[in-house]
Design an enzyme around this catalytic site. Structure first.
Site, mmCIF file in Angstrom:
data_model
loop_
_atom_site.group_PDB
_atom_site.id
_atom_site.type_symbol
_atom_site.label_atom_id
_atom_site.label_comp_id
_atom_site.label_asym_id
_atom_site.label_seq_id
_atom_site.Cartn_x
_atom_site.Cartn_y
_atom_site.Cartn_z
ATOM 1 C CD GLU A 171 15.834 7.877 -13.517
ATOM 2 O OE1 GLU A 171 16.533 8.910 -13.516
ATOM 3 O OE2 GLU A 171 14.872 7.701 -14.291
ATOM 4 C CG HIS A 194 16.511 10.456 -16.765
ATOM 5 N ND1 HIS A 194 15.801 10.511 -15.590
ATOM 6 C CD2 HIS A 194 16.020 11.466 -17.523
ATOM 7 C CE1 HIS A 194 14.932 11.506 -15.635
ATOM 8 N NE2 HIS A 194 15.055 12.103 -16.808
HETATM 9 P P1 NAI Z 1 4.119 19.229 -20.108
HETATM 10 O O1 NAI Z 1 3.702 19.707 -18.773
HETATM 11 O O2 NAI Z 1 4.339 20.211 -21.182
HETATM 12 O O3 NAI Z 1 3.058 18.135 -20.642
HETATM 13 C C1 NAI Z 1 2.499 17.136 -19.836
HETATM 14 C C2 NAI Z 1 1.114 16.834 -20.370
HETATM 15 O O4 NAI Z 1 0.603 15.707 -19.666
HETATM 16 C C3 NAI Z 1 0.125 17.977 -20.166
HETATM 17 O O5 NAI Z 1 -0.517 18.264 -21.375
HETATM 18 C C4 NAI Z 1 -0.843 17.436 -19.113
HETATM 19 O O6 NAI Z 1 -2.154 17.949 -19.260
HETATM 20 C C5 NAI Z 1 -0.791 15.949 -19.409
HETATM 21 N N1 NAI Z 1 -1.216 15.106 -18.301
HETATM 22 C C6 NAI Z 1 -1.049 15.306 -16.970
HETATM 23 N N2 NAI Z 1 -1.589 14.281 -16.276
HETATM 24 C C7 NAI Z 1 -2.092 13.429 -17.183
HETATM 25 C C8 NAI Z 1 -2.772 12.193 -17.086
HETATM 26 N N3 NAI Z 1 -3.024 11.631 -15.898
HETATM 27 N N4 NAI Z 1 -3.176 11.611 -18.226
HETATM 28 C C9 NAI Z 1 -2.948 12.165 -19.438
HETATM 29 N N5 NAI Z 1 -2.302 13.343 -19.593
HETATM 30 C C10 NAI Z 1 -1.877 13.953 -18.483
HETATM 31 O O7 NAI Z 1 5.430 18.344 -19.851
HETATM 32 P P2 NAI Z 1 6.580 18.030 -20.896
HETATM 33 O O8 NAI Z 1 7.590 19.090 -20.885
HETATM 34 O O9 NAI Z 1 5.979 17.627 -22.176
HETATM 35 O O10 NAI Z 1 7.258 16.753 -20.161
HETATM 36 C C11 NAI Z 1 6.596 15.511 -20.112
HETATM 37 C C12 NAI Z 1 7.363 14.548 -19.238
HETATM 38 O O11 NAI Z 1 8.676 14.342 -19.759
HETATM 39 C C13 NAI Z 1 7.544 14.989 -17.791
HETATM 40 O O12 NAI Z 1 7.315 13.909 -16.942
HETATM 41 C C14 NAI Z 1 9.010 15.356 -17.719
HETATM 42 O O13 NAI Z 1 9.540 15.162 -16.415
HETATM 43 C C15 NAI Z 1 9.613 14.365 -18.699
HETATM 44 N N6 NAI Z 1 10.921 14.737 -19.235
HETATM 45 C C16 NAI Z 1 11.848 13.742 -19.399
HETATM 46 C C17 NAI Z 1 13.104 14.034 -19.893
HETATM 47 C C18 NAI Z 1 14.104 12.954 -20.105
HETATM 48 O O14 NAI Z 1 15.296 13.224 -20.097
HETATM 49 N N7 NAI Z 1 13.679 11.733 -20.330
HETATM 50 C C19 NAI Z 1 13.502 15.415 -20.200
HETATM 51 C C20 NAI Z 1 12.413 16.368 -20.098
HETATM 52 C C21 NAI Z 1 11.188 16.026 -19.593
#
Ligand code: NAI
Length: 403
Positions: free
Chosen positions: A262, A286
């Protein structure tokens, strides 16, 4: 204790309101600062607030001008721009607000599920080009369809709950054991989820296990005509494989907010991805978490963490300090102590307290492999005397009286 706060990079005004409301003095600088300029501005600053464009390097942290610095608030999600370990070793606690934009991402995903199902992106583009294509072909309701959520964390659970209001059946796959919310059902394997879902939405973190998690074999596992949404991290999906799956008609559409590479700048022209120009593909730069509400939440949450740390020494939520929170007791006098995590520190601390004829009302220690963080409430107001003694200990990084 009144603290001097420096806020950079146009942090939301709610942060200033919270910090001045707690009695602190706030100075603002509109933009980001380069290393030397930042060092110059740090003289006498206790709390520093930055966003993503100011780098707080080891040089900044070790400069003489930064000697009063106690804490840094990263008014954003990531903390890569801060030298976290040097900050910890200097006794500077860093706070951020990782979940203040959770709802913003979830709402975008819901919008995209419906948009993909109705091919809204394509109809919109056609109309802007004067093409009136009134058709029901390829256009479906989402009611009664199945949504597969991969990564059932903060965002994944919110998406699941909201999707149920639209009549979607929600399945999820997570590597950790998760409590299903609403009527969501856990699926044991990723393949099991891919085979059942009409929409698959990815909400996993960037880890070695999630890198290229959705490549050609996984896309081929998805139901023919299903849609994929990725607003997690760009490395999770193999973009070329996704482009092929759209071109071949294996997938009906995709919405992508994040990319393997990005641009750094928030405004640039000439961005390229293999997904451009494809049928029913929604591309966003993003912006999943980028809403005014999220900015305000970030301002409030990080400022609250700084205020709490300043007034009570609470480190809950810090990204580089052991977590420590001690309830307030009336008529006690609090001091905090950051020290190298080596044997004998508590003995030395408690000897100093005993020598000052103070009684310990409460004491809480939390450590990581490098440092210990100690909160102590004394029954008599001798914290300055004890802090002066603590500062002489070779193991002390920082000692502070909060009363
Ligand atoms: P979180 O940490 O609350 O949830 C992530 C979940 O993924 C957890 O439950 C974890 O156990 C699970 N996980 C980890 N590895 C895994 C795998 N290999 N297979 C299946 N599940 C797995 O994170 P949150 O806050 O929900 O964020 C999720 C994603 O969204 C992150 O990558 C974050 O960087 C991204 N994000 C993107 C934004 C955007 O602007 N597009 C803004 C905020 C977050």
């Amino acid at each position: 204790m009144k603290l001097n706060v420096l806020l950079l990079e146009g942090i939301h005004p709610v942060a200033e309101t919270a910090l001045t409301g707690a009695g602190h003095t706030v100075r603002r600088i509109a933009g980001a600062l380069k290393e030397d300029a930042l060092i110059e501005q740090l003289e006498g600053v206790h709390l520093l607030g930055i966003r993503s464009k100011t780098n707080v390097t080891q040089k900044v942290l070790e400069s003489a001008q930064a000697r009063s610095l106690m804490s840094i608030g990263a008014f954003c999600i990531g903390t890569n721009q801060i030298a976290l370990e040097p900050a910890m070793r200097r006794g500077v606690a860093v706070f951020n607000a990782p979940f203040s934009n959770t709802r913003s991402v979830a709402e975008l995903v819901i919008a995209e599920i419906i948009s993909l199902s109705r091919e809204l992106g394509d109809r919109n583009q056609e109309m802007h080009q004067g093409v009136w294509k009134k058709t029901a072909a390829g256009s479906r309701e989402v009611r009664g369809k199945t949504l597969g959520v991969v990564g059932y964390g903060h965002i994944g659970t919110q998406v699941g709950i909201l999707a149920e209001f639209f009549g979607l059946r929600v399945l999820f796959f997570d590597v950790a054991s998760k409590l299903p919310l609403g009527n969501a059902q856990s699926v044991a394997t990723l393949d099991g989820l891919l085979e059942q879902a009409d929409f698959v939405t990815l909400h996993v973190p960037e880890t070695p296990q999630t890198k290229n998690m959705m490549g050609a074999p996984q896309l081929a596992r998805m139901k023919k005509g299903a849609c994929l949404i990725n607003a997690s991290r760009g490395t999770v999906v193999v973009i070329d494989a996704l482009a092929e799956a759209i071109k071949s008609g294996q997938l009906h559409g995709a919405a992508v907010d994040v990319y393997p590479e990005e641009p750094e700048a928030s405004d640039m022209k000439g961005f390229k991805t293999a997904l451009q120009g494809l049928h029913n593909v929604i591309l966003t730069p993003h912006v999943g978490g980028s809403t005014l509400e999220a900015q305000e939440n970030i301002g409030r949450e990080v400022a609250d963490s700084l205020v709490r740390y300043g007034s009570s020494g609470t480190t809950t939520g810090s990204v580089n300090f052991p977590s420590c929170e001690l309830g307030a007791t009336p008529n006690t006098h609090r001091l905090t102590h950051v020290h190298h995590n080596v044997p004998g520190v508590l003995r030395d601390v408690n000897r100093l307290i005993g020598d000052a004829a103070a009684n310990i009302h409460a004491q809480l220690l939390s450590t990581n492999s490098d440092i210990g963080y100690l909160m102590i409430d004394l029954d008599v107001p001798v914290t300055k005397q004890v802090v002066d003694g603590l500062k002489q200990l070779p193991t002390t990084i920082l000692a502070r009286s909060l009363s």
